[in-house]
Design a protein around this motif. Structure first.
Motif, PDB file in Angstrom:
ATOM      1  N   ARG A  57       0.000   4.226  -0.463  1.00 39.82           N
ATOM      2  CA  ARG A  57      -0.811   5.370   0.513  1.00 39.82           C
ATOM      3  C   ARG A  57      -1.997   4.937   0.975  1.00 39.82           C
ATOM      4  NH1 ARG A  57      -0.575   6.694  -4.663  1.00 39.82           N
ATOM      5  NH2 ARG A  57       1.326   8.056  -4.562  1.00 39.82           N
ATOM      6  N   ALA A  58      -2.918   5.517   1.692  1.00 42.25           N
ATOM      7  CA  ALA A  58      -3.999   5.366   2.132  1.00 42.25           C
ATOM      8  C   ALA A  58      -5.005   4.701   1.247  1.00 42.25           C
ATOM      9  CB  ALA A  58      -4.682   6.187   3.120  1.00 42.25           C
ATOM     10  N   ARG A  59      -5.782   4.027   1.332  1.00 44.61           N
ATOM     11  CA  ARG A  59      -6.926   3.401   0.469  1.00 44.61           C
ATOM     12  C   ARG A  59      -6.649   2.940  -0.912  1.00 44.61           C
ATOM     13  NH1 ARG A  59      -8.108   7.625   3.488  1.00 44.61           N
ATOM     14  NH2 ARG A  59      -7.616   9.146   1.841  1.00 44.61           N
ATOM     15  N   THR A  60      -5.235   2.301  -1.098  1.00 46.03           N
ATOM     16  CA  THR A  60      -5.010   1.671  -2.140  1.00 46.03           C
ATOM     17  C   THR A  60      -5.045   0.154  -2.017  1.00 46.03           C
ATOM     18  OG1 THR A  60      -2.583   2.003  -1.490  1.00 46.03           O
ATOM     19  CG2 THR A  60      -3.785   3.669  -2.948  1.00 46.03           C
ATOM     20  N   PRO A  61      -5.126  -0.687  -3.037  1.00 42.10           N
ATOM     21  CA  PRO A  61      -5.041  -1.886  -2.864  1.00 42.10           C
ATOM     22  C   PRO A  61      -3.485  -2.596  -2.734  1.00 42.10           C
ATOM     23  CG  PRO A  61      -5.256  -1.590  -5.159  1.00 42.10           C
ATOM     24  CD  PRO A  61      -5.059  -0.102  -4.393  1.00 42.10           C
TER      25      PRO A  61
ATOM     26  N   ARG B 228       0.720  -1.257  -0.061  1.00 42.38           N
ATOM     27  CA  ARG B 228       0.025   0.001  -0.056  1.00 42.38           C
ATOM     28  C   ARG B 228       0.875   1.124  -0.007  1.00 42.38           C
ATOM     29  NH1 ARG B 228      -4.711  -0.023   4.220  1.00 42.38           N
ATOM     30  NH2 ARG B 228      -5.457   1.486   2.600  1.00 42.38           N
TER      31      ARG B 228
END
Length: 339
Positions: free
Chosen positions: A111-115, A109
């Protein structure tokens, strides 16, 4: 483990010339014909993928040869559907031979909110019924840990080392290996160790994804022949900028050795018009006509090392022996020129 049966190969549409070259190499090594399974891998009008095999595979040791290169999603689905067809047809074992493992750059990941897409792909491969993976120069070695099945990761470094030692045999003392970024230092150090050269690093700072704001050279490159080494060349922007920087620092000439030539968009044009004396790729991704026509791009074959690895897996012998130049030299006999 004793060999279960004869090794059988099936290929998708990602890189059929490589699959055919692997079959020819295996035939040469075994002294018996090895051919690709008679099958069709096609698409319906709505682009759904359909696989049909015209030979019996019950109890067979199957090797599915398929890079997950552009178009990555189509080629990945071909791999999964071929594996499912083989599993449902009672193949004894299914090994995926993936010379270029797509989605490998999404291994964490960022950064935040990535797969973590590489892990998702690993899960899909296992669920499809594949029991072993053979690949070449994974972008990140830890991806092997994403799988709950054995993964054999081969290295292009010994093949590159043999080519460098041949191409620069009269001036190896002036060669220096350069990593185009800090993250690739381990790969560059490995090649430098194999050819007995020094090491330099291009430190780059990105302003945004795909945009390089500033680059500096760590190490002395003035008057040296620089060999940049990396695993992937996509749009070639970083590679060309790094070459320009090395030349501005007094390098005699700059060459690059890249494991996987993704070569997207303007990559070939950039390389052709750049300060790079040569770019050497492997055929893990099928070279386009533009790549083959470029005067300063060469392609090294991966069929010899992949064919031998398949035979080693089939016979239950060591794959790690293929990490060494001494083992690969006879396999690559005739590939590199001889005086």
């Amino acid at each position: 483990m004793p060999a279960m049966s004869e090794p059988k190969l099936i290929a998708g549409n990602a890189n059929r010339p490589l699959a055919q070259a692997i079959a020819r190499r295996m035939s040469l090594h075994r002294g018996a014909p090895v051919s690709l399974l008679d099958a069709r891998v096609e698409r319906f009008n709505d682009q759904e993928i359909f696989v049909e095999m015209y030979e019996n595979v019950r109890g067979e040791d199957m090797f599915v040869i398929q890079s997950t290169s552009n178009p990555a999603n189509d080629n990945l689905m071909e791999l999964l559907i071929m594996a499912d067809a083989l599993r449902r047809s009672s193949a004894a074992r299914i090994t995926a031979v993936i010379p270029y493992f797509g989605y490998a750059r999404q291994d964490r990941r960022s950064r935040a909110r990535t797969p973590i897409s590489a892990k998702l792909v690993a899960n899909l491969i296992v669920e499809a019924g594949i029991e072993r993976v053979l690949t070449l120069d994974l972008h990140a070695a830890q991806i092997q840990g994403f799988f709950d099945i054995p993964v054999d990761n081969l290295y292009a470094a010994p093949v590159f080392a043999m080519d460098v030692q041949h191409q620069f045999r009269d001036r190896l003392n002036e060669v220096i290996v350069v990593s185009p970024d800090v993250g690739g230092v381990g790969r560059a150090r490995e090649l430098a160790k194999r050819i007995g050269s020094g090491l330099a690093i291009v430190d780059k700072r990105r302003s945004s994804p795909g945009e390089v704001a500033d680059m500096t050279v760590i190490g002395e490159v003035a008057g040296r022949t620089c060999i940049m080494v990396d695993d992937i060349c996509d749009t070639a922007g970083t590679l060309v900028k790094a070459s320009d920087l090395l030349m501005s620092e007094g390098a005699k000439e700059v060459h690059a050795y890249i494991s996987h030539g993704v070569m997207s968009g303007p990559a070939v044009e950039r390389i052709t018009n750049s300060t790079l004396k040569s770019l050497v790729l492997t055929d893990s991704i099928a070279p386009t006509e533009a790549v083959r026509a470029a005067a300063n791009i060469r392609v090294l074959p991966t069929a010899p090392i992949l064919a031998q690895a398949i035979l080693n897996i089939w016979s239950g012998t060591s794959v790690s022996s293929l990490f060494e130049v001494d083992t690969l030299m006879p396999i690559y006999e005739g590939v590199f020129g001889r005086d």
